[in-house]
Design an enzyme around this catalytic site. Structure first.
Site, PDB file in Angstrom:
ATOM      1  N   GLY A  75     -16.067   2.384   3.670  1.00  0.00           N
ATOM      2  CA  GLY A  75     -14.839   3.172   3.551  1.00  0.00           C
ATOM      3  C   GLY A  75     -14.016   2.850   2.325  1.00  0.00           C
ATOM      4  CD  GLN A  76     -14.745  -0.642  -2.772  1.00  0.00           C
ATOM      5  OE1 GLN A  76     -15.860  -1.029  -2.389  1.00  0.00           O
ATOM      6  NE2 GLN A  76     -14.167  -1.099  -3.860  1.00  0.00           N
ATOM      7  CG  HIS A 107      -8.729  -2.837  -2.491  1.00  0.00           C
ATOM      8  ND1 HIS A 107      -9.641  -2.145  -3.235  1.00  0.00           N
ATOM      9  CD2 HIS A 107      -8.617  -2.156  -1.315  1.00  0.00           C
ATOM     10  CE1 HIS A 107     -10.061  -1.090  -2.547  1.00  0.00           C
ATOM     11  NE2 HIS A 107      -9.455  -1.081  -1.377  1.00  0.00           N
ATOM     12  CG  LEU A 108      -9.077  -9.552   0.055  1.00  0.00           C
ATOM     13  CD1 LEU A 108      -9.500  -9.430  -1.402  1.00  0.00           C
ATOM     14  CD2 LEU A 108      -8.792 -11.004   0.399  1.00  0.00           C
ATOM     15  CG  ASN A 136     -12.051  -0.709   3.986  1.00  0.00           C
ATOM     16  OD1 ASN A 136     -12.427  -1.165   5.056  1.00  0.00           O
ATOM     17  ND2 ASN A 136     -10.885  -0.090   3.848  1.00  0.00           N
ATOM     18  CG  ASP A 157      -2.077   0.961   1.088  1.00  0.00           C
ATOM     19  OD1 ASP A 157      -3.234   0.503   0.968  1.00  0.00           O
ATOM     20  OD2 ASP A 157      -1.833   2.185   1.095  1.00  0.00           O
ATOM     21  CB  ILE A 158       0.751   4.310  -2.092  1.00  0.00           C
ATOM     22  CG1 ILE A 158       1.787   5.311  -2.584  1.00  0.00           C
ATOM     23  CG2 ILE A 158      -0.556   5.028  -1.746  1.00  0.00           C
ATOM     24  CD1 ILE A 158       1.430   5.952  -3.916  1.00  0.00           C
TER      25      ILE A 158
HETATM   26  P1  5GP Z   1      -9.710   1.413   0.378  1.00  0.00           P
HETATM   27  O1  5GP Z   1      -9.747   2.717   1.122  1.00  0.00           O
HETATM   28  O2  5GP Z   1     -10.435   1.517  -0.949  1.00  0.00           O
HETATM   29  O3  5GP Z   1     -10.123   0.232   1.169  1.00  0.00           O
HETATM   30  O4  5GP Z   1      -8.177   1.154   0.083  1.00  0.00           O
HETATM   31  C1  5GP Z   1      -7.502   1.721  -0.994  1.00  0.00           C
HETATM   32  C2  5GP Z   1      -6.038   1.640  -0.647  1.00  0.00           C
HETATM   33  O5  5GP Z   1      -5.292   1.845  -1.825  1.00  0.00           O
HETATM   34  C3  5GP Z   1      -5.588   2.711   0.355  1.00  0.00           C
HETATM   35  O6  5GP Z   1      -5.030   2.069   1.500  1.00  0.00           O
HETATM   36  C4  5GP Z   1      -4.558   3.524  -0.414  1.00  0.00           C
HETATM   37  O7  5GP Z   1      -3.484   3.936   0.382  1.00  0.00           O
HETATM   38  C5  5GP Z   1      -4.130   2.555  -1.511  1.00  0.00           C
HETATM   39  N1  5GP Z   1      -3.700   3.183  -2.740  1.00  0.00           N
HETATM   40  C6  5GP Z   1      -4.343   4.176  -3.412  1.00  0.00           C
HETATM   41  N2  5GP Z   1      -3.676   4.491  -4.533  1.00  0.00           N
HETATM   42  C7  5GP Z   1      -2.579   3.678  -4.576  1.00  0.00           C
HETATM   43  C8  5GP Z   1      -1.496   3.537  -5.508  1.00  0.00           C
HETATM   44  O8  5GP Z   1      -1.410   4.213  -6.533  1.00  0.00           O
HETATM   45  N3  5GP Z   1      -0.553   2.593  -5.215  1.00  0.00           N
HETATM   46  C9  5GP Z   1      -0.629   1.839  -4.095  1.00  0.00           C
HETATM   47  N4  5GP Z   1       0.362   0.946  -3.894  1.00  0.00           N
HETATM   48  N5  5GP Z   1      -1.631   1.933  -3.195  1.00  0.00           N
HETATM   49  C10 5GP Z   1      -2.593   2.842  -3.438  1.00  0.00           C
END
Ligand code: 5GP
Ligand code: ZN
Length: 113
Positions: free
Chosen positions: A92-93, A99-100, A86, A31-32
């Site tokens: 909170g998605q 994604h997991l 999420n 995760d970034i």
């Molecule tokens: P969500 O909030 O949808 O459950 O999770 C999305 C996740 O994707 C977040 O934890 C966010 O930090 C990660 N994310 C968003 N954009 C990128 C990206 O460009 N690269 C990576 N490695 N992670 C990302």
């Protein structure tokens, strides 16, 4: 693959990203914005909006299998970890490609915020 979808572009290699692991169905990458010492995302290679629209239950099993494989390889299978999906607005998605989250390396609070 959707050219508009960030995670489709990562899965296809269009956006170059180091994969932690992969299998025929899924790829995994860090995760970034890590929320724990280990924070890996596992995503299907095909585009699925969210868990709510995931009809392929064998694919879901494959995603979970990759999560447990990474947990073993990263050395957190014994200490423990959390797997989060999420889903939708209240869930909170923020990225609309299933994604997991695999989170580990610290104690997780309960309940989540
Ligand atoms: P969500 O909030 O949808 O459950 O999770 C999305 C996740 O994707 C977040 O934890 C966010 O930090 C990660 N994310 C968003 N954009 C990128 C990206 O460009 N690269 C990576 N490695 N992670 C990302
Ligand atoms: Zn996608």
């Amino acid at each position: 693959m959707s050219h508009d979808c960030l995670f489709c572009r990562i899965a296809s290699g269009d956006i170059r990203t180091a994969f932690v692991a992969e299998n025929v169905d899924a790829v995994a990458f860090r995760d970034i914005n890590p929320r724990a010492p280990l924070h890996v995302l596992v995503i299907p290679r095909v585009h699925i909006d969210s868990l709510a629209s995931a009809a392929d239950h064998a694919l879901l099993g494959s995603l979970l299998g990759l999560v447990t494989q990474i947990a073993r390889e990263e050395g957190v299978a014994e200490s423990g970890y959390r797997v989060v999906i999420n889903t939708g607005n209240d869930g909170g998605q923020t990225v609309p490609h299933l994604h997991l989250h695999l989170l580990a390396g610290r104690h997780m609070d309960w309940p989540p915020g």
